[in-house]
Motif scaffolding. Structure first.
Motif, PDB file in Angstrom:
ATOM      1  N   ALA A  39       0.828  -1.206   0.000  1.00 33.65           N
ATOM      2  CA  ALA A  39       0.000   0.000   0.000  1.00 33.65           C
ATOM      3  C   ALA A  39       0.863   1.256   0.000  1.00 33.65           C
ATOM      4  O   ALA A  39       0.353   2.351  -0.182  1.00 33.65           O
ATOM      5  CB  ALA A  39      -0.923   0.005   1.210  1.00 33.65           C
ATOM      6  N   GLY A  40       2.164   1.083   0.222  1.00 34.25           N
ATOM      7  CA  GLY A  40       3.051   2.225   0.229  1.00 34.25           C
ATOM      8  C   GLY A  40       4.470   1.848   0.567  1.00 34.25           C
ATOM      9  O   GLY A  40       4.767   0.693   0.907  1.00 34.25           O
ATOM     10  N   VAL A  41       5.349   2.836   0.463  1.00 31.01           N
ATOM     11  CA  VAL A  41       6.756   2.672   0.821  1.00 31.01           C
ATOM     12  C   VAL A  41       7.251   3.938   1.494  1.00 31.01           C
ATOM     13  O   VAL A  41       6.788   5.037   1.208  1.00 31.01           O
ATOM     14  CB  VAL A  41       7.658   2.373  -0.407  1.00 31.01           C
ATOM     15  CG1 VAL A  41       7.335   1.039  -1.037  1.00 31.01           C
ATOM     16  CG2 VAL A  41       7.579   3.482  -1.425  1.00 31.01           C
ATOM     17  N   SER A  59       2.474   9.230  -5.313  1.00 28.46           N
ATOM     18  CA  SER A  59       1.393   8.705  -4.480  1.00 28.46           C
ATOM     19  C   SER A  59       0.059   8.761  -5.215  1.00 28.46           C
ATOM     20  O   SER A  59      -0.170   9.640  -6.044  1.00 28.46           O
ATOM     21  CB  SER A  59       1.280   9.505  -3.184  1.00 28.46           C
ATOM     22  OG  SER A  59       2.431   9.351  -2.389  1.00 28.46           O
ATOM     23  N   THR A  60      -0.812   7.812  -4.888  1.00 31.34           N
ATOM     24  CA  THR A  60      -2.193   7.790  -5.392  1.00 31.34           C
ATOM     25  C   THR A  60      -3.103   7.496  -4.202  1.00 31.34           C
ATOM     26  O   THR A  60      -2.628   7.318  -3.073  1.00 31.34           O
ATOM     27  CB  THR A  60      -2.378   6.685  -6.455  1.00 31.34           C
ATOM     28  OG1 THR A  60      -2.216   5.408  -5.828  1.00 31.34           O
ATOM     29  CG2 THR A  60      -1.396   6.840  -7.608  1.00 31.34           C
ATOM     30  N   LEU A  61      -4.390   7.386  -4.438  1.00 29.58           N
ATOM     31  CA  LEU A  61      -5.303   7.008  -3.365  1.00 29.58           C
ATOM     32  C   LEU A  61      -5.011   5.599  -2.853  1.00 29.58           C
ATOM     33  O   LEU A  61      -5.213   5.305  -1.684  1.00 29.58           O
ATOM     34  CB  LEU A  61      -6.754   7.085  -3.844  1.00 29.58           C
ATOM     35  CG  LEU A  61      -7.297   8.488  -4.058  1.00 29.58           C
ATOM     36  CD1 LEU A  61      -8.715   8.423  -4.621  1.00 29.58           C
ATOM     37  CD2 LEU A  61      -7.279   9.283  -2.760  1.00 29.58           C
ATOM     38  N   GLU A  62      -4.510   4.729  -3.736  1.00 28.86           N
ATOM     39  CA  GLU A  62      -4.243   3.339  -3.361  1.00 28.86           C
ATOM     40  C   GLU A  62      -2.810   3.074  -2.935  1.00 28.86           C
ATOM     41  O   GLU A  62      -2.505   2.029  -2.374  1.00 28.86           O
ATOM     42  CB  GLU A  62      -4.563   2.393  -4.534  1.00 28.86           C
ATOM     43  CG  GLU A  62      -5.990   2.402  -4.996  1.00 28.86           C
ATOM     44  CD  GLU A  62      -6.290   3.567  -5.942  1.00 28.86           C
ATOM     45  OE1 GLU A  62      -5.379   4.017  -6.669  1.00 28.86           O
ATOM     46  OE2 GLU A  62      -7.443   4.040  -5.930  1.00 28.86           O
TER      47      GLU A  62
END
Length: 185
Positions: A39-41, A59-62
């Protein structure tokens, strides 16, 4: 009851944008991490902190990119997530104060990497240590929010000691890739 999906974030990734020892391009990293289900880093560069604009670009919403830093201190490498600026200090006490002011979190990264292989480990600078977990606990208690207990570049024994340290000082255990190449994300 609805099932909650895990929120997986790799807290220790380097790119060519701020770590000379990384071969990862940001676009490549984002795509690879998303395909792997993250979901992220947290981008933990060695020499600079990504700006909020840079992080927002990827970045995005997801999928979220968090600017962070890997700082060399007298107690080893510390990941700093949520700082307002790249730290100028290498002193863990000063870094912890900056993190407190900025509302950031500190993670002791790979605390026992090379402990078994070298006399240059930060715990051994004054000679052999009878209980490495207790010695590391004395120097890190109250300064970090988490311990990296699974790291791609550590042995099983090094990761085991890190896990024992997290339990000893009652902080969150985390797993991170410490990726410098795309296949490690």
């Amino acid at each position: 009851m609805a099932r909650v999906s895990p929120f997986r974030v790799d807290l220790h990734v380097h790119t060519r944008q701020g770590s000379l020892d990384s071969t990862i391009e940001p676009a490549q990293m984002v795509e690879h991490a998303r395909v792997r289900g993250l979901a992220g880093v947290a981008i933990t560069e060695h020499f600079r902190l990504w700006s909020t604009d840079e992080a927002a670009r990827w970045s995005t919403l997801e999928f979220r990119v968090y600017p962070a830093a890997e700082v060399v201190t007298e107690i080893g490498h510390v990941l700093a997530v949520g700082l307002d600026r790249f730290p100028r200090t290498r002193c863990i006490d000063e870094l912890a104060e900056q993190a407190r002011i900025d509302g950031a979190a500190l993670v002791l990264a790979h605390p026992f990497r090379a402990y078994f292989d070298t006399s240059h480990h930060w715990l051994l600078r004054d000679g052999p240590v009878a209980d490495p977990v207790a010695a590391a606990a004395r120097q890190s208690t109250g300064l970090v929010s988490a311990i990296e207990v699974l790291n791609n570049g550590c042995t099983a024994g090094e990761n085991r000691l890190a896990s024992e340290l997290a339990a000893a000082i009652n902080v969150v255990p985390v797993a991170s890739s410490d990726a410098h190449t795309i296949d490690h994300v």
